[in-house]
Design an enzyme around this catalytic site. Structure first.
Site, short mmCIF file in Angstrom:
data_model
loop_
_atom_site.label_atom_id
_atom_site.label_comp_id
_atom_site.label_asym_id
_atom_site.label_seq_id
_atom_site.Cartn_x
_atom_site.Cartn_y
_atom_site.Cartn_z
N CYS A 21 3.14 41.79 -27.05
CA CYS A 21 2.01 42.43 -26.33
C CYS A 21 1.05 43.32 -27.55
CB CYS A 21 2.57 43.57 -25.57
SG CYS A 21 3.07 43.02 -24.01
N1 LIG Z 1 7.53 42.28 -22.80
C1 LIG Z 1 6.76 43.69 -22.56
O1 LIG Z 1 6.96 44.97 -23.21
C2 LIG Z 1 5.65 43.67 -21.57
C3 LIG Z 1 5.35 44.99 -21.13
C4 LIG Z 1 4.03 45.29 -20.63
C5 LIG Z 1 3.57 44.21 -20.66
N2 LIG Z 1 3.96 42.41 -20.81
C6 LIG Z 1 3.47 41.29 -20.32
O2 LIG Z 1 4.01 40.80 -19.17
C7 LIG Z 1 4.08 39.70 -18.70
C8 LIG Z 1 5.56 39.07 -19.07
O3 LIG Z 1 6.34 39.71 -20.50
P1 LIG Z 1 7.93 39.41 -20.83
O4 LIG Z 1 7.63 39.98 -21.78
O5 LIG Z 1 8.50 39.93 -19.33
O6 LIG Z 1 8.09 38.15 -20.40
P2 LIG Z 1 9.72 37.54 -20.99
O7 LIG Z 1 9.39 36.08 -21.77
O8 LIG Z 1 10.38 38.09 -21.40
O9 LIG Z 1 9.43 36.47 -19.47
C9 LIG Z 1 8.91 35.42 -19.08
C10 LIG Z 1 9.78 34.46 -17.98
O10 LIG Z 1 8.88 34.23 -17.22
C11 LIG Z 1 10.00 33.31 -16.82
N3 LIG Z 1 9.10 31.99 -16.66
C12 LIG Z 1 8.17 31.34 -17.03
N4 LIG Z 1 7.03 30.68 -16.15
C13 LIG Z 1 7.73 30.72 -15.04
C14 LIG Z 1 7.69 30.01 -13.18
N5 LIG Z 1 6.38 29.36 -13.05
N6 LIG Z 1 8.23 29.93 -12.18
C15 LIG Z 1 9.51 30.77 -12.75
N7 LIG Z 1 9.83 31.98 -13.99
C16 LIG Z 1 8.89 31.17 -14.97
C17 LIG Z 1 10.46 32.77 -18.21
O11 LIG Z 1 11.76 31.58 -17.56
C18 LIG Z 1 10.72 33.97 -18.96
O12 LIG Z 1 12.01 34.04 -18.48
C19 LIG Z 1 3.66 39.47 -20.32
O13 LIG Z 1 1.93 38.74 -19.80
C20 LIG Z 1 3.27 40.46 -20.74
O14 LIG Z 1 2.22 40.53 -21.88
C21 LIG Z 1 5.18 42.07 -21.25
#
Ligand SMILES: NC(=O)c1ccc[n+]([C@@H]2O[C@H](COP(=O)([O-])OP(=O)(O)OC[C@H]3O[C@@H](n4cnc5c(N)ncnc54)[C@H](O)[C@@H]3O)[C@@H](O)[C@H]2O)c1
Length: 450
Positions: A285
């Protein structure tokens, strides 16, 4: 009729008209699309609050693990998954569960492309998967970080898909996640939630949905305002961390203790928030989101930000500066770099996480390997590090690493006081000095890399 709620005033006319239609019975209160760091935590919190939750992910291995009651992310235990399963939580790869859900939350990844541009493919892909199953009356909440205008632009268009109309047939909001991995105190329930809808009805429905499991919900006037709020908070963190890293690099070798100076500045009761130096800002992020903001400024504002461009460049260069510092200290200690055993402590992008996305440990290891050193590591959470096809040796404890290396570099990790440095190698480079200071500061402090 207007209703004031929290920070916002909403025109309820459309909402009340919509309420005259009987509400459908749903199998699920919420379907969460994407069960990674954000989606899984959200699903479990909603489940804990008594909502009926189905989680949908494209990754079959992840679905199999969750179904067996096994955790897949930091900060979530097997017991949390098992408890959610007992409460009725289900994980599936089948997007048709959306048709039986009152609310749909999108929490998929939004990385950068190889050339550093925002990559919204997963978000658009998720919207495309949802569209055929979306039912009239649904609420869709986008939580993934996106460029300004994405919710009311390409996401809305993809969801509508020629059948339903957003704002009339279904509600649509942007409600950014603010999870802080490795920080158990920042729960989904306790961190206030910003919600901005494509119209007042959407915002109100979003507020009501999040109020079911988040203690404080802060409505804003539009999806764009909410998108900017998310980008702004992470950009603020990024710019400050980058500045403090530059400051530390510039003053290295002087007799000024930068961390002590930061602590001294923190005694000012207003106008200063402490950030501490480290090996570089990593993660999914903090170094990524400012590029979403930069791209938004370029496409919809009056031009890009020079401050952001400079901070991005400085952060890209930071690991190389750290590697050169290590090599220079090896030379000063008369340790020949060729064949030198260098042990890295802490290879996650920050302390307390197994997440290595954009971790500065990788470019640092690469540069040390290229110089002829033999690099190994210890990290209690990260089990494997592969740098350009080379798998680094992993030590089973800090003491094992200390005992077998010529130089030890702490990139992340707990207090140096807890390391028994008796019989330590000739060189110990601590990129997280004075961690003990952090514990005494407010929880909002910006330990670098977070
Ligand atoms: N990780 C953090 O600390 C954090 C904090 C705040 C915001 N965010 C934001 O939240 C969002 C998610 O981040 P994350 O770290 O959870 O990502 P991640 O990569 O850990 O998880 C994303 C998941 O989505 C799944 N996925 C992708 N396309 C899909 C679809 N069409 N249908 C079903 N599943 C699908 C993937 O297989 C994966 O398991 C991002 O935009 C990130 O910037 C993350």
């Amino acid at each position: 009729m207007f209703v004031t709620h929290g920070q916002g005033t909403f025109d309820m006319t459309d909402y009340n008209a919509a309420r005259t239609q009987p509400e459908r019975e749903h199998v699920w209160d919420v379907a969460v699309i994407g069960l990674g760091y954000v989606g899984l935590n959200l699903a479990l919190s909603a489940c804990q609050a008594g909502l009926r939750v189905v989680g949908i992910d494209r990754d079959p291995t992840l679905i199999a693990e969750l179904t067996r009651g096994r955790t897949v992310v930091d900060g979530v235990d097997d017991a949390d998954i098992e408890s959610a399963l007992t409460r009725g939580f289900r994980a599936t790869g089948d997007a048709s569960a959306v048709s039986e859900s009152a609310t749909v939350v999108i929490a998929v990844q939004t990385p950068l492309t190889l050339d550093g541009r925002p990559d919204h493919q997963a978000v658009i892909g998720a919207a495309r998967d949802i569209a055929p199953h979306l039912q009239p009356g649904a609420l869709v909440c986008l939580e993934s970080t996106v460029s300004i205008g994405t919710t009311d632009g390409p996401v809305r268009k993809t969801l509508e898909n020629g059948k339903l109309t957003a704002g009339r047939d279904f509600a649509l909001v942007f409600a950014p996640e603010r999870i802080n991995p490795g920080d158990p105190a920042s729960t989904v329930a306790d961190v206030p939630r910003v919600v901005g809808g494509i119209n007042d009805v959407s915002t109100m429905r979003g507020v009501r949905f999040y109020q079911r499991f988040v203690n404080e919900v802060h409505p804003v006037a539009s999806t764009r305002e909410a998108e900017l709020a998310k980008l702004l908070e992470n950009t603020y963190r990024f710019v400050n961390l980058t500045l403090i890293n530059e400051l530390a690099a510039s003053l290295a070798g002087t007799d000024i203790d930068v961390n002590a100076a930061i602590q001294a500045a923190s005694t000012k009761p207003y106008g200063f928030q402490p950030f501490f130096p480290g090996p570089g800002v990593g993660g999914h992020c903090i170094p990524v989101d400012p590029m979403f903001l930069q791209s938004s400024l370029e496409t919809m504002g009056n031009g890009s930000s020079g401050v952001l461009a400079a901070a991005h460049r400085a952060n890209v260069e930071r690991p190389s500066i750290v590697s050169k510092q290590i090599l220079s200290e090896l030379a000063s200690a008369a340790i020949p770099v060729a064949g030198a055993q260098i042990g890295l402590i802490g290879v996650g992008y920050k302390e307390g996480v197994r997440d290595t996305r954009n971790s500065p440990a990788f470019p640092i290891a690469l540069e040390l390997l290229a110089a002829g050193a033999v690099v190994s590591f210890f990290d209690d959470l990260v089990k494997e590090v592969v740098v350009e096809d080379a798998m680094l040796d992993r030590h089973s404890s800090v003491m094992e690493l200390v005992a077998s290396c010529d130089a030890v570099v702490r990139l992340q990790g707990s207090s140096a006081d807890s390391f028994d440095l008796h019989g330590a190698p000739p060189l110990f480079i601590d990129l997280r000095p004075r961690q003990d200071l952090f514990a005494r500061l407010p929880r909002t402090t910006g330990v670098a890399g977070t």
